[in-house]
Design a protein around this motif. Sequence first.
Motif, PDB file in Angstrom:
ATOM      1  N   ARG A  67      15.571 -94.411  32.592  1.00 59.25           N
ATOM      2  CA  ARG A  67      16.233 -93.181  32.162  1.00 59.25           C
ATOM      3  C   ARG A  67      15.930 -92.866  30.697  1.00 59.25           C
ATOM      4  NH1 ARG A  67      21.865 -94.340  35.518  1.00 59.25           N
ATOM      5  NH2 ARG A  67      21.182 -93.298  37.453  1.00 59.25           N
ATOM      6  N   VAL A  68      14.720 -93.199  30.296  1.00 58.47           N
ATOM      7  CA  VAL A  68      14.228 -92.839  28.973  1.00 58.47           C
ATOM      8  C   VAL A  68      13.180 -91.745  29.151  1.00 58.47           C
ATOM      9  CG1 VAL A  68      12.989 -93.605  26.917  1.00 58.47           C
ATOM     10  CG2 VAL A  68      14.640 -95.134  28.019  1.00 58.47           C
ATOM     11  N   PHE A  69      13.261 -90.703  28.307  1.00 53.80           N
ATOM     12  CA  PHE A  69      12.336 -89.577  28.383  1.00 53.80           C
ATOM     13  C   PHE A  69      11.609 -89.452  27.037  1.00 53.80           C
ATOM     14  CE2 PHE A  69      15.870 -88.967  31.200  1.00 53.80           C
ATOM     15  CZ  PHE A  69      15.305 -88.503  32.371  1.00 53.80           C
ATOM     16  N   PHE A  70      10.279 -89.468  27.090  1.00 59.31           N
ATOM     17  CA  PHE A  70       9.473 -89.336  25.886  1.00 59.31           C
ATOM     18  C   PHE A  70       9.034 -87.877  25.781  1.00 59.31           C
ATOM     19  CE2 PHE A  70       9.132 -93.700  27.387  1.00 59.31           C
ATOM     20  CZ  PHE A  70       9.457 -94.409  26.242  1.00 59.31           C
ATOM     21  N   ASN A  71       9.655 -87.147  24.863  1.00 59.11           N
ATOM     22  CA  ASN A  71       9.490 -85.698  24.790  1.00 59.11           C
ATOM     23  C   ASN A  71       8.580 -85.253  23.651  1.00 59.11           C
ATOM     24  OD1 ASN A  71      11.204 -85.387  26.975  1.00 59.11           O
ATOM     25  ND2 ASN A  71      13.028 -85.136  25.707  1.00 59.11           N
ATOM     26  N   ASP A  72       7.882 -84.147  23.893  1.00 63.47           N
ATOM     27  CA  ASP A  72       6.959 -83.583  22.907  1.00 63.47           C
ATOM     28  C   ASP A  72       7.700 -83.133  21.647  1.00 63.47           C
ATOM     29  OD1 ASP A  72       4.349 -82.297  22.064  1.00 63.47           O
ATOM     30  OD2 ASP A  72       5.629 -80.511  22.192  1.00 63.47           O
ATOM     31  N   PHE A  73       7.187 -83.533  20.502  1.00 60.45           N
ATOM     32  CA  PHE A  73       7.860 -83.228  19.243  1.00 60.45           C
ATOM     33  C   PHE A  73       7.963 -81.719  18.996  1.00 60.45           C
ATOM     34  CE2 PHE A  73       7.657 -82.207  14.706  1.00 60.45           C
ATOM     35  CZ  PHE A  73       8.773 -82.870  14.236  1.00 60.45           C
ATOM     36  N   ASP A  74       6.848 -80.993  19.087  1.00 60.61           N
ATOM     37  CA  ASP A  74       6.858 -79.564  18.776  1.00 60.61           C
ATOM     38  C   ASP A  74       7.791 -78.783  19.693  1.00 60.61           C
ATOM     39  OD1 ASP A  74       5.310 -79.027  16.501  1.00 60.61           O
ATOM     40  OD2 ASP A  74       3.449 -79.292  17.609  1.00 60.61           O
ATOM     41  N   THR A  75       7.947 -79.233  20.934  1.00 60.05           N
ATOM     42  CA  THR A  75       8.807 -78.527  21.888  1.00 60.05           C
ATOM     43  C   THR A  75      10.280 -78.759  21.604  1.00 60.05           C
ATOM     44  OG1 THR A  75       7.106 -78.709  23.596  1.00 60.05           O
ATOM     45  CG2 THR A  75       9.358 -78.243  24.333  1.00 60.05           C
ATOM     46  N   TYR A  76      10.633 -79.990  21.269  1.00 58.18           N
ATOM     47  CA  TYR A  76      12.057 -80.316  21.136  1.00 58.18           C
ATOM     48  C   TYR A  76      12.564 -80.344  19.703  1.00 58.18           C
ATOM     49  CZ  TYR A  76      12.212 -80.999  26.084  1.00 58.18           C
ATOM     50  OH  TYR A  76      12.170 -80.770  27.435  1.00 58.18           O
ATOM     51  N   TYR A  77      11.664 -80.301  18.741  1.00 54.04           N
ATOM     52  CA  TYR A  77      12.080 -80.172  17.345  1.00 54.04           C
ATOM     53  C   TYR A  77      12.761 -78.823  17.115  1.00 54.04           C
ATOM     54  CZ  TYR A  77      11.551 -79.215  12.338  1.00 54.04           C
ATOM     55  OH  TYR A  77      11.779 -78.869  11.032  1.00 54.04           O
ATOM     56  N   ARG A  78      12.341 -77.825  17.842  1.00 56.30           N
ATOM     57  CA  ARG A  78      12.784 -76.436  17.608  1.00 56.30           C
ATOM     58  C   ARG A  78      14.254 -76.235  17.924  1.00 56.30           C
ATOM     59  NH1 ARG A  78       8.238 -75.089  14.759  1.00 56.30           N
ATOM     60  NH2 ARG A  78       6.508 -76.135  15.812  1.00 56.30           N
ATOM     61  N   TYR A  79      14.899 -75.371  17.130  1.00 52.06           N
ATOM     62  CA  TYR A  79      16.335 -75.141  17.323  1.00 52.06           C
ATOM     63  C   TYR A  79      16.709 -73.669  17.197  1.00 52.06           C
ATOM     64  CZ  TYR A  79      15.932 -75.322  12.230  1.00 52.06           C
ATOM     65  OH  TYR A  79      15.526 -75.116  10.929  1.00 52.06           O
ATOM     66  N   ASP A  80      15.721 -72.764  17.279  1.00 48.22           N
ATOM     67  CA  ASP A  80      16.060 -71.343  17.267  1.00 48.22           C
ATOM     68  C   ASP A  80      16.633 -70.962  18.636  1.00 48.22           C
ATOM     69  OD1 ASP A  80      13.821 -69.929  19.029  1.00 48.22           O
ATOM     70  OD2 ASP A  80      12.833 -71.491  17.840  1.00 48.22           O
ATOM     71  N   PRO A  81      17.320 -69.824  18.736  1.00 46.18           N
ATOM     72  CA  PRO A  81      17.986 -69.458  19.997  1.00 46.18           C
ATOM     73  C   PRO A  81      17.048 -69.373  21.197  1.00 46.18           C
ATOM     74  CG  PRO A  81      18.833 -68.120  18.197  1.00 46.18           C
ATOM     75  CD  PRO A  81      17.656 -68.876  17.645  1.00 46.18           C
ATOM     76  N   ILE A  82      15.822 -68.887  20.979  1.00 43.27           N
ATOM     77  CA  ILE A  82      14.880 -68.766  22.088  1.00 43.27           C
ATOM     78  C   ILE A  82      14.472 -70.151  22.572  1.00 43.27           C
ATOM     79  CG2 ILE A  82      12.578 -67.937  22.751  1.00 43.27           C
ATOM     80  CD1 ILE A  82      12.987 -65.631  20.758  1.00 43.27           C
ATOM     81  N   ALA A  83      14.221 -71.062  21.641  1.00 46.78           N
ATOM     82  CA  ALA A  83      13.855 -72.432  22.006  1.00 46.78           C
ATOM     83  C   ALA A  83      15.000 -73.132  22.729  1.00 46.78           C
ATOM     84  CB  ALA A  83      13.461 -73.209  20.755  1.00 46.78           C
ATOM     85  N   ILE A  84      16.203 -72.998  22.209  1.00 45.90           N
ATOM     86  CA  ILE A  84      17.362 -73.647  22.820  1.00 45.90           C
ATOM     87  C   ILE A  84      17.530 -73.195  24.269  1.00 45.90           C
ATOM     88  CG2 ILE A  84      19.890 -73.811  22.779  1.00 45.90           C
ATOM     89  CD1 ILE A  84      19.657 -73.492  19.683  1.00 45.90           C
ATOM     90  N   THR A  85      17.395 -71.900  24.490  1.00 49.14           N
ATOM     91  CA  THR A  85      17.542 -71.360  25.838  1.00 49.14           C
ATOM     92  C   THR A  85      16.457 -71.900  26.761  1.00 49.14           C
ATOM     93  OG1 THR A  85      18.510 -69.342  24.892  1.00 49.14           O
ATOM     94  CG2 THR A  85      17.762 -69.227  27.177  1.00 49.14           C
ATOM     95  N   GLY A  86      15.221 -71.979  26.260  1.00 49.19           N
ATOM     96  CA  GLY A  86      14.122 -72.505  27.057  1.00 49.19           C
ATOM     97  C   GLY A  86      14.257 -73.986  27.348  1.00 49.19           C
ATOM     98  N   GLN A  87      14.858 -74.717  26.427  1.00 49.11           N
ATOM     99  CA  GLN A  87      15.005 -76.166  26.608  1.00 49.11           C
ATOM    100  C   GLN A  87      15.981 -76.516  27.727  1.00 49.11           C
ATOM    101  OE1 GLN A  87      16.188 -77.225  22.654  1.00 49.11           O
ATOM    102  NE2 GLN A  87      14.108 -77.183  21.840  1.00 49.11           N
ATOM    103  N   ILE A  88      16.899 -75.608  28.039  1.00 47.42           N
ATOM    104  CA  ILE A  88      17.904 -75.901  29.079  1.00 47.42           C
ATOM    105  C   ILE A  88      17.223 -76.249  30.399  1.00 47.42           C
ATOM    106  CG2 ILE A  88      19.779 -74.960  30.479  1.00 47.42           C
ATOM    107  CD1 ILE A  88      20.549 -73.234  28.044  1.00 47.42           C
ATOM    108  N   ASP A  89      16.354 -75.368  30.892  1.00 50.58           N
ATOM    109  CA  ASP A  89      15.676 -75.610  32.167  1.00 50.58           C
ATOM    110  C   ASP A  89      14.802 -76.854  32.106  1.00 50.58           C
ATOM    111  OD1 ASP A  89      16.768 -73.531  33.591  1.00 50.58           O
ATOM    112  OD2 ASP A  89      15.129 -72.134  33.196  1.00 50.58           O
ATOM    113  N   MET A  90      14.140 -77.077  30.972  1.00 47.31           N
ATOM    114  CA  MET A  90      13.250 -78.226  30.841  1.00 47.31           C
ATOM    115  C   MET A  90      14.027 -79.538  30.959  1.00 47.31           C
ATOM    116  SD  MET A  90      10.837 -76.815  27.752  1.00 47.31           S
ATOM    117  CE  MET A  90       9.602 -78.091  27.931  1.00 47.31           C
TER     118      MET A  90
END
Length: 330
Positions: free
Chosen positions: A291-314
């Motif tokens: 249950r460990v997930f190794f996530n892409d830095f550029d994808t999950y570093y982001r914290y703007d509203p558009i990124a946050i919304t996109g991260q939900i489904d991911m």
Amino acid sequence: MREKSIFMLATLMLVLAVFISACGGNNTEGNTASTSGDKQESASTGETRSFKTVKGDIEIPAKPQRIVTDFYGGELLSVGANVVGVEPTAFQNPFLTDLLKEKGTKEVGDPTNLEKTLELKPDLIVVMKDTNYEALSKIAPTLYIPYGTTTNIYDTVKLFGDITGEKEKAEQFIAVFDKKAAEGRARLKGVIDEKATFGLYELTDKNALWIFGDNAGRGGQAVYNALKLNMPKKTANSKEQTIQLSMEVLPQYDADYMFLTTYDPDKKGAALKQLKSSAVWGNLPAVKNNRVFFNDFDTYYRYDPIAITGQIDMIVDMLVEREKENKAKK
């Protein structure tokens, strides 16, 4: 050095000349008589209003048409703003790349370059860093919004909806976010134990290990605020958004599910390899239970509203798939 000084002086004189020409010699920072919401006519941009900032009241367009920013590209795009200039790393944000291309947005450097900004003819500048604040203010009204001014997606979107005069678009964005968050929670129901804990960690290329809260990127707002998943107890009890961990204390901050990003700009992989080979790491329950997930830095570093919304489904997708995988192995 003398030539550099002459160039800088010439640039600042050009900036000042353009500003005086555009505004008739009136400095927008000097008008502090208006209160927030007051409007008056401006020959160049139509209606204006006074906006309160930590640097005083700034007269800005009621509906800015051309905005230059440093680190607020995603926040402004979330409310439909026309962002004509943004700092370079915004183009590495996978959630914004296509939007920036569609708008023909240009990079303006970090710190914000005066010449590049001047060429874009903005009617509003919004910055997180105040390095060139005084010079930028001579190009167009400039709002300094320090990092951490808002602490959640709702306040962030409302703030930038106010700045751009797009409060209705801000409400629309929040409605979309709420809908996606509710859908994500519904998909996880019955898949994830309601008492399970989720931790957000980051490893650097210098072997430094950190754990994050709900408002420091790395998927925090999506995990904790949108999906309402549980923090590790030690993180929940801390007032800090980031805590550096030694390997010795890592087990005290572990979680049932662990999301790890790695800051490794040269892609060497040495720090991650060393972490995985550690006996402490290998004995963590999340590691043993897959249950460990190794996530892409550029994808999950982001914290703007558009990124946050996109991260939900991911995040929901990876959790659902992993539980299917684990169940199939039993």
